[in-house]
Design a protein around this motif. Structure first.
Motif, PDB file in Angstrom:
ATOM      1  N   PRO A 169      48.500 -87.278  59.965  1.00 24.92           N
ATOM      2  CA  PRO A 169      48.935 -88.667  59.804  1.00 24.92           C
ATOM      3  C   PRO A 169      47.787 -89.666  59.726  1.00 24.92           C
ATOM      4  CG  PRO A 169      49.443 -87.847  62.016  1.00 24.92           C
ATOM      5  CD  PRO A 169      49.034 -86.676  61.211  1.00 24.92           C
ATOM      6  N   ASN A 170      46.621 -89.279  60.214  1.00 19.58           N
ATOM      7  CA  ASN A 170      45.476 -90.192  60.186  1.00 19.58           C
ATOM      8  C   ASN A 170      44.507 -89.913  59.041  1.00 19.58           C
ATOM      9  OD1 ASN A 170      46.204 -91.594  62.644  1.00 19.58           O
ATOM     10  ND2 ASN A 170      45.638 -89.697  63.709  1.00 19.58           N
ATOM     11  N   GLU A 171      44.342 -88.618  58.714  1.00 22.04           N
ATOM     12  CA  GLU A 171      43.386 -88.252  57.652  1.00 22.04           C
ATOM     13  C   GLU A 171      43.755 -86.878  57.105  1.00 22.04           C
ATOM     14  OE1 GLU A 171      38.730 -89.050  57.239  1.00 22.04           O
ATOM     15  OE2 GLU A 171      39.166 -87.396  58.628  1.00 22.04           O
ATOM     16  N   CYS A 172      44.046 -86.834  55.810  1.00 24.32           N
ATOM     17  CA  CYS A 172      44.429 -85.565  55.177  1.00 24.32           C
ATOM     18  C   CYS A 172      43.213 -84.913  54.535  1.00 24.32           C
ATOM     19  CB  CYS A 172      45.480 -85.804  54.090  1.00 24.32           C
ATOM     20  SG  CYS A 172      47.022 -86.483  54.715  1.00 24.32           S
ATOM     21  N   THR A 173      43.194 -83.589  54.542  1.00 27.66           N
ATOM     22  CA  THR A 173      42.158 -82.836  53.851  1.00 27.66           C
ATOM     23  C   THR A 173      42.739 -82.290  52.554  1.00 27.66           C
ATOM     24  OG1 THR A 173      41.110 -82.180  55.933  1.00 27.66           O
ATOM     25  CG2 THR A 173      40.561 -80.887  53.976  1.00 27.66           C
ATOM     26  N   LEU A 174      42.154 -82.705  51.431  1.00 29.66           N
ATOM     27  CA  LEU A 174      42.585 -82.221  50.123  1.00 29.66           C
ATOM     28  C   LEU A 174      41.737 -81.010  49.767  1.00 29.66           C
ATOM     29  CD1 LEU A 174      42.822 -85.597  48.147  1.00 29.66           C
ATOM     30  CD2 LEU A 174      44.433 -84.605  49.796  1.00 29.66           C
TER      31      LEU A 174
END
Length: 381
Positions: A131-136
């Motif tokens: 919810p705070n930072e996604c890893t693509l």
């Protein structure tokens, strides 16, 4: 020894066995045949693509629906981080960034993703949601089903982005291109009330020039126009000028027929001028003048007036006038040439000649304005 009757009977039996075997194989094939069916789980198949310069970015994916699960998608069907999905070889799999097969993203040239380089190619696309930072994750493996067989050692690139709330709920997951510029676009994954965006950027001049280099080695390189086009692109974009000058040497060579082309020679002059070699550029243009049509000479000289190169413009207008004397366009050109060097009196004599030859209402309005300005002692360029 077999009698003729026995031989005939055996041949008939053998043929019957072959026919029965073929029928059996045919039925076996039918049993394995698959008719066209809806995607698994009621998900929609989709694709979207966008051009950035000459680069094509395409995404193939499946679209799951929210199905009244509002408020429960993120952290529910889309698990946080990495998870053991209970199937396949991966015990720490990211989300498949869609449904069913791999979400596939393909780039026709090298790009940067959120400022990090990624080579041209086809990639499986995964997301480790947070919810705070996604890893693509852009994986070299684009042919697996979902992320059940995900292997981190196959990663080509990982970048981190922040998810943002959506303005309104999106029922069916979708990818869109937003915030487009000539050299970039944002890819936005949208589902339920969340957007996961990432920026794709392209070095447009670099990719165009790299493409030119490849194509000029193909059959396209046997025409002077191709070399001229490549050189003109460079000078228009103020890049790669030294190589562009070499390309103009090929364009103006007799081998490809550009040695008698006004366009080819004028492109070479423009490149020389951009390199600060103004005298060489002027000398090259003198070679070009004999090959110029009335229109080519006029518009070349007209461009010189815009560049405030009055004397050079007048010389070009004079050459056109000598080659095509007393035409509407060359009289108008002489008026512009003399005006460019401040001789409004001479300019007016030619403007009046052009006024008497005006071919249509649109040009009449232009020439009438020229005459009025010259009578008032004003430059018409």
């Amino acid at each position: 020894m077999f009698t003729n009757f026995q031989t005939i009977h055996m041949k008939t039996a053998f043929k019957t066995i072959i026919v029965l075997a073929m029928i059996q194989l045919a039925f076996a094939g039918l049993a394995n045949a698959q008719l066209t069916a809806l995607p698994d789980g009621g998900n929609k198949r989709a694709s979207v693509s966008e051009g950035i310069g000459i680069t094509n970015v395409s995404i193939i994916y499946s679209r799951p629906a929210v199905k009244k699960r509002d408020g429960h998608i993120w952290g529910g069907p889309v698990h946080v981080g990495y998870a053991d999905l209970g199937f396949g070889s991966s015990k720490a799999a990211p989300w498949r960034a869609g449904a069913n097969e791999n979400t596939i993203i393909e780039f026709s040239t090298n790009v940067t993703i959120e400022g990090q380089p990624l080579a041209a190619g086809k990639y499986g696309f995964f997301i480790a949601y947070d919810p705070n930072e996604c890893t693509l994750i852009f994986s070299k493996n684009s042919s697996s089903w979902g992320s059940f067989f995900y292997k981190p050692e196959e990663d080509a690139l990982r970048v981190k982005v922040k998810p943002v709330p959506a303005d309104k709920s999106v029922e069916w997951l979708k990818y869109e291109f937003t915030d487009e510029t000539p050299s970039s676009a944002t890819v936005a994954l949208q589902w339920e009330k969340l957007v996961i965006p990432f920026k794709v950027e392209v070095d447009v001049p670099g990719t165009v020039i790299a493409s030119f280099r490849r194509e000029l080695r193909s059959e396209k390189g046997f025409a002077w126009e191709a070399w001229d086009q490549a050189a003109r692109y460079c000078v228009q974009n103020k890049t790669n000028l030294d190589e562009a000058l070499m390309w103009t040497d090929t364009a103006t060579s007799a081998n490809f027929g550009g040695d008698k082309s006004f366009t080819a020679w004028s492109t070479k002059a423009t490149v020389l001028d951009a390199l600060g070699k103004s005298q060489e550029a002027a000398d090259v243009m003198k070679k070009a003048y004999p090959y110029g049509s009335m229109n080519e000479l006029y518009f070349y000289a007209r461009n010189l007036t815009r560049m405030k190169k009055g004397q050079q413009a007048l010389e070009a207008f004079k050459f056109a006038y000598d080659k095509y004397p007393n035409q509407f366009l060359t009289n108008a050109g002489m008026a512009r040439g003399y005006s460019a060097v401040g001789d409004y009196k001479k300019a007016l004599t030619y403007a009046l000649k052009a006024q008497a030859q005006v071919p249509d209402p649109a040009n009449k309005s232009i020439v009438d304005t020229m005459v009025k300005k010259l009578q008032d002692g004003q430059d018409i360029n």
